[in-house]
Scaffold this active site. Sequence first.
Site, PDB file in Angstrom:
ATOM      1  NE  ARG A  58      21.398  36.234  -6.544  1.00  0.00           N
ATOM      2  CZ  ARG A  58      20.963  35.448  -5.574  1.00  0.00           C
ATOM      3  NH1 ARG A  58      21.527  35.451  -4.383  1.00  0.00           N
ATOM      4  NH2 ARG A  58      19.926  34.646  -5.775  1.00  0.00           N
ATOM      5  CE1 TYR A 111      39.410  48.953 -20.204  1.00  0.00           C
ATOM      6  CE2 TYR A 111      37.617  47.388 -19.935  1.00  0.00           C
ATOM      7  CZ  TYR A 111      38.651  48.140 -19.401  1.00  0.00           C
ATOM      8  OH  TYR A 111      38.917  48.053 -18.059  1.00  0.00           O
ATOM      9  CG  ASP A 183      31.538  49.014 -25.095  1.00  0.00           C
ATOM     10  OD1 ASP A 183      31.001  50.076 -24.717  1.00  0.00           O
ATOM     11  OD2 ASP A 183      32.471  48.466 -24.480  1.00  0.00           O
ATOM     12  CE  LYS A 208      35.578  53.648 -18.162  1.00  0.00           C
ATOM     13  NZ  LYS A 208      35.098  52.334 -17.738  1.00  0.00           N
TER      14      LYS A 208
END
Length: 388
Positions: A58, A111, A183, A208
């Site tokens: 992690r 979005y 973004d 994406k």
Amino acid sequence: MSDRHSDGHGTHGFETVAIHAGNTPDPMTGAVVPAIYQVSTYKQDGVGGLRGGYEYSRSGNPTRTALEENLAALEGGRRGLAFASGLAAEDCLLRTLLAPGDHLVIPDDAYGGTFRLISKVVARWGVDYTVADTSDPAAVRDALTDRTKAIWVETPSNPLLGISDIAALAGVARAAGVRLVVDNTFASPYLQQPLALGADVVVHSTTKYMGGHSDVVGGALVTDDQELAEELAYHQNAMGAVAGPFDSWLVLRGIKTLAVRMDRHSANAERIVEMLSRHPKVTKVLYPGLAEHPGHEVAAKQMRSFGGMVSFQVAGGEEEAVAVCDRTKVFTLGESLGGVESLIEHPGRMTHASVAGSQLEVPSDLVRLSVGIENADDLLADLQQALG
């Protein structure tokens, strides 16, 4: 925008950096592809004796490190951080930048998942937000309050393909002493580098264009601010929504062909836009490459080319828009974007259903395309038959 990037070993072209940054050949075997370190914990040489700084995946994993170094190099930042999804990256950023009582300016086109996170989750934490037209720096300036800590921008925006002037908004942010978040998912770092234009943080859904093959979900943050980078890394570890090793490897693999894919995405999109602009059943085409697009000049200034995302509105309203989506055969009806295969969707009923009734509600006759890298003639024929 500059074609040269630093990868820690000098300054090279984007394509070279995309292939080599973070991709150091394995010293033992000479493997030219980073290994997938599918591991949770690491042997310590005595208490606190960490090999390479790794103790628990992690907190750090060599495969994720390779991706994070690559992301930083591509965006020209000091630090890249990889997450389990784009929304996980956004959540980490929002909770790092904001505290209860703070204020955020968000775009009027974004979005749907970002708006849902801010309006339904972060707002419950006591953070206020104002929606503004981020293509107008004056409107953004007017939306600022003495509690504002950040301005959030998508450019090109999702799904209306709006363009915001990053450099101008960076000036607004600096004057007010707030952070500018961009973004960059629709453009990718190949087409646009927001940090070089004055942004403080870049956000990506690496699902994406960065991954590019519809086989991975991931997110990323990149910043050139060392202090902010340390705060983000602390929260990344404390919150734990990190990219797994195989997901990191898939994104790293996808990035190696990002430049050639984006060239084809853009070229195919331009041909489709040309056809749609002449089609009698199309009432409006939204694409920053069009000279009549209100953000065309800004896009031409801050982007290498105009990308593979296209939206258009159809005569006949919502039912006809849905019918067009249902009639395609090469374009796949589905959410998401940025893969090698072309996708078509109805934002109002699919990706942007969460903004219905809000200031971000999208037109009901809107169709959004993620133009893939197939043969352009096949894509044109498919859309023509779907439109009728």
